[in-house]
Design an enzyme around this catalytic site. Structure first.
Site, mmCIF file in Angstrom:
data_model
loop_
_atom_site.group_PDB
_atom_site.id
_atom_site.type_symbol
_atom_site.label_atom_id
_atom_site.label_comp_id
_atom_site.label_asym_id
_atom_site.label_seq_id
_atom_site.Cartn_x
_atom_site.Cartn_y
_atom_site.Cartn_z
ATOM 1 N N ASP A 244 0.861 -1.180 0.000
ATOM 2 C CA ASP A 244 0.000 0.000 0.000
ATOM 3 C C ASP A 244 0.903 1.237 0.000
ATOM 4 O O ASP A 244 2.125 1.139 0.105
ATOM 5 C CB ASP A 244 -0.979 -0.022 1.189
ATOM 6 C CG ASP A 244 -2.212 0.849 0.893
ATOM 7 O OD1 ASP A 244 -2.154 1.664 -0.051
ATOM 8 O OD2 ASP A 244 -3.234 0.724 1.602
HETATM 9 C C1 BGC Z 1 -5.083 3.206 0.118
HETATM 10 C C2 BGC Z 1 -5.266 2.206 -1.001
HETATM 11 C C3 BGC Z 1 -5.082 2.869 -2.349
HETATM 12 C C4 BGC Z 1 -3.728 3.554 -2.369
HETATM 13 C C5 BGC Z 1 -3.403 4.196 -3.706
HETATM 14 C C6 BGC Z 1 -3.845 4.041 -0.045
HETATM 15 O O1 BGC Z 1 -3.809 5.058 0.885
HETATM 16 O O2 BGC Z 1 -5.056 2.521 1.348
HETATM 17 O O3 BGC Z 1 -6.542 1.633 -0.899
HETATM 18 O O4 BGC Z 1 -5.202 1.928 -3.356
HETATM 19 O O5 BGC Z 1 -3.697 4.543 -1.356
HETATM 20 O O6 BGC Z 1 -4.159 5.289 -3.962
#
Ligand code: BGC
Length: 755
Positions: A281
């Site tokens: 993530d």
């Molecule tokens: C979130 C994810 C997301 C990623 C990219 C993160 O903060 O937890 O769900 O896909 O950002 O945008």
């Protein structure tokens, strides 16, 4: 290292042999040509900004890094022209010309935003959900995106957690069915087709179980609960062939998911047989420093060795892995394996054949925000609404009346799309006021704001990070209420659109108080005091606590955040053009003290009396019942359904046999309508404490008024299985009870025996 030697070391001979056999010659040939630095470059996912930056950094010098072969993929870049510029940099200006992946968070629609996932799940309509995912894939790929950071399948049983909005609620069975439908919808049968994209199941794992519902907080869970309750939807996505997995921010058994070898390798690859790639993530590798696991080099090495393939935004892999190879902390082979998985995904997407295959500049006009897509979004929204109460049959409302449309969300374009809609455009959203005018052109519709979403400017500032969602009126709250009351008094019926602003749920949007804000409660009471019939249209990204509003003589229609067609869909249901059929996919508590609350809880050794009455030395509360305000699976219709004649086709079954459960459902009311027939199973005696009941089947049926249908749901041998104390997936002989009905409190029941 030879395959054999590494099999002995890791004890996963079968998986390795299979992988070796499945290797793609083009990818292997490319790997032969790559330097260590180029392999590490493929493990790097950057964003130049343009999407939602949920961490503290946005990538720098992206262009130079692409040319230097230091980037495997980008997100936050969209549109064929823009994507082409970046792709050309990679293909024409990097040494090996390896194309980039282009990712995006297409969480509930690309430009044609449909309801937030929690809302969509309430439709219980797997076919519609698959169509929704197909539409999202068609639109996103038309705009150059080939990789979607969806579906989010985190089981969530704590509505304080704002990200409950992004998933399918509390239940592993329903969550698994939805995960499968979404993966199939995004990926189709051919990943290289121009209208399909790689899916990414997230957030692996257990992200929805963060302590106290506070986002990014620790998770602590035993393996039995994990395997039986929280892991099934991720596994379902893997079984459906999901191309990638995103590791979560939280720790699992003390080790953050992004560096957790048990999770990413032992479970995901060796036990489940996942062959795609794992991405972190947003900066979750770097965040392991704050978690307390060492410096950037240490946590990056830990992650790679754990089985993480791609590092999102943090550049820990890019900046430290080479040194870790030199220091003997990481092998080049591990880097090659990670790189191979990413290259295989690119190959499977067809990017090696044609790096520009998703970059047809004629497609956006043809495929995005089409009339058909908007019609589907409207249908999806109407199907997601849940009728919670209908005092005096206030709903549906006749179209030829004087209607008072009141509330801070009644004419609020900014709050219709819902959380995590970075690719949507709020300007295109249909407000409720507009929807009412479209659907009931002959009605006299008056509008008054009536209240601010919340009166507290500091709270509003926290919510308004992506633009104005809570707009505090210059007029005093009493003036707003008075104006609304006057309008109500001069109307036949009041529709009050109240609840949460879009960013009151979603990422980093946890709440300790999940009731309707006080400003709006005051308004609701004042409207009811007029004596006019009042229907509440309730928006939120999570279950709310509404015991006071429930006691009032009102109708309550829960509409989540419905997406770009919000107003039209709400009008369709309020005026009866569509009879609501949604059912809750997460339990609604009476108060936050009951959280976590979910229907499949265990009995305990001292169960509370069935009557709900308090008893000392029983598992209950002094100050509230155990029962929720609305159980899982709950939802009313404008018509009524009766269940009768529950039958099983066998009384005893063997381990490999199925059993069919048949029930008669009759539409006994005055409208045609759909009903979600739900089947719950209780394993009466087994080696680990069983839940009181668990959903094991459902069927959504349409019945004309007065019509009666027999509905049959078949339980397969797997439906009787669970993970036992040794984490073996087994069904244990003994008694089972089947319950069938309209929600998780279903009372019609029959028993059978598993031999
Ligand atoms: C979130 C994810 C997301 C990623 C990219 C993160 O903060 O937890 O769900 O896909 O950002 O945008």
């Amino acid at each position: 290292m030879t395959i054999k030697k590494c099999c002995i070391l890791f004890g996963v001979c079968l998986a390795f042999t299979l992988n070796a056999q499945n290797r793609i010659p083009e990818v292997e040939a490319l790997l032969q040509k790559m330097t260590l630095e180029e392999k590490i470059g493929q493990l790097n996912l950057l964003t130049p900004g343009g999407g939602v930056a949920t961490g503290e950094v946005v990538s720098k010098n992206v262009e130079a890094k692409i040319k230097a072969g230091q980037v495997g993929g980008l997100f936050g870049v969209a549109g064929p022209e823009k994507v082409r510029v970046a792709q050309e940099l990679a293909v024409k200006e990097s040494r090996l010309g390896i194309p980039l992946l282009f990712g995006s968070d297409v969480i509930h629609g690309y430009k044609t935003t449909y309801p937030i996932p929690l809302g969509l799940s309430a439709s219980w309509d797997l076919d519609l959900m698959k169509q929704a995912a197909q539409m999202a894939a068609r639109e996103a790929t038309a705009d150059g995106i080939n990789w979607n950071f969806s579906p989010m399948v985190d089981i969530a049983r704590d509505p304080r957690w704002g990200r409950m909005a992004e998933g399918a609620g509390e239940d592993p069975y329903l969550g698994s069915r939805i995960a499968t439908a979404m993966v199939e919808g995004y990926q189709g049968n051919d990943l290289a087709a121009a209208h399909t994209m790689l899916a990414c199941v997230k957030h692996f794992a257990l992200y929805g179980a963060s302590e106290a519902g506070r986002d990014y907080h620790s998770v602590d869970m035993g393996k039995i609960k994990m395997f039986n309750q929280y892991l099934p939807p991720y596994k379902a996505a893997v079984d459906a062939g999901v191309a990638s997995v995103m590791s979560s921010f939280n720790d699992v058994d003390g080790i953050p998911a992004s560096g957790n070898k048990w999770l990413l390798t032992d479970l995901l690859r060796d036990r489940w047989g996942f062959e795609g790639f794992v991405v972190s993530d947003y900066t979750s590798v770097n965040e392991m420093i704050a978690h307390g696991l060492g410096d950037l080099q240490a946590v990056s090495a830990l992650s790679l060795n754990a089985g993480l393939d791609m590092d999102m935004v943090g550049e820990g892999f890019l900046t430290t892995l080479k040194k870790s190879v030199e220091d003997g902390k990481v092998t080049e082979e591990a880097i090659t394996n990670a790189c191979r998985r990413i290259l295989e995904a690119k190959y499977n997407s067809g990017l090696f054949d044609d790096p520009y295959r998703y970059l047809d500049s004629k497609r956006p006009i043809k495929d995005i925000l089409t009339v058909e897509n908007r019609a589907l979004a409207r249908k999806l929204a109407a199907h997601s609404f849940v009728l919670l109460k209908n005092h005096g049959q206030i709903l549906p409302v006749k179209k030829n009346q004087k209607i008072a449309l009141i509330g801070p969300l009644a004419d609020s374009r900014n709050n219709m799309l819902g959380t995590w809609a970075p690719t949507g455009d709020t300007h295109l959203a249909v407000t409720v006021l507009e929807g009412f005018r479209n659907v009931a052109p002959n009605a006299t519709i008056g509008f008054a704001k009536g209240a601010n979403i919340a009166d507290d400017p500091i709270f509003a500032e926290h919510v308004n990070v992506f633009g104005p969602r809570i707009e505090i009126d210059e007029r005093a709250p009493e003036v707003l209420v008075d104006e609304a009351v006057q309008l109500a008094l001069n109307s036949d019926v009041v529709i009050a659109v109240v609840g949460e602003a879009t960013e009151m749920s979603g990422e980093a949007a946890s709440r300790t108080d999940i009731s309707i804000p006080e400003s709006q409660k005051i308004l609701i009471r004042a409207l009811v005091a007029t004596g006019k019939p009042v229907a509440l249209v309730l928006m939120s990204g999570r279950p709310l606590t509404i015991p006071d509003e429930y006691e009032l003589p009102v109708a309550i229609l829960q509409v989540w955040h419905p997406g770009v067609e919000a107003g039209n869909a709400i009008a369709d249901v309020v005026f009866g053009d569509y009879n609501p059929s949604g059912k809750l996919t997460a339990t609604w508590p009476r108060n936050v003290g009951q959280i976590p609350i979910y229907y499949s809880a265990k009995n305990t050794g001292r169960p509370a009396p069935e009557s709900g009455e308090f008893q000392k030395f029983r598992s209950n509360y002094l100050d509230a019942p155990n029962s929720p305000l609305f159980p899982f699976g709950y939802g009313l219709s404008y018509t009524t359904f009766e269940y009768s004649d529950l039958k099983l086709d066998k009384e005893t079954i063997g381990q490999d046999e199925s059993i069919s459960v048949t029930v008669t459902v009759t539409n006994t009311g005055n409208f045609d309508g759909e009903e979600v027939v739900q089947l719950y199973l209780r394993d009466v005696v087994r080696s680990i404490t069983p839940p009181k009941r668990e959903l094991k089947g459902f069927e959504k049926v349409f019945l004309k008024k007065g019509e009666r249908k027999e509905v049959t749901i078949t339980l397969s041998p797997n439906d009787l299985k669970f993970y036992n104390g040794q984490l073996e997936y087994v069904a244990e002989p003994g008694d089972f009870e089947v319950f069938v009905g309209t929600n998780s409190d279903a009372q019609l029941s029959k028993s059978f025996v598993l031999k």
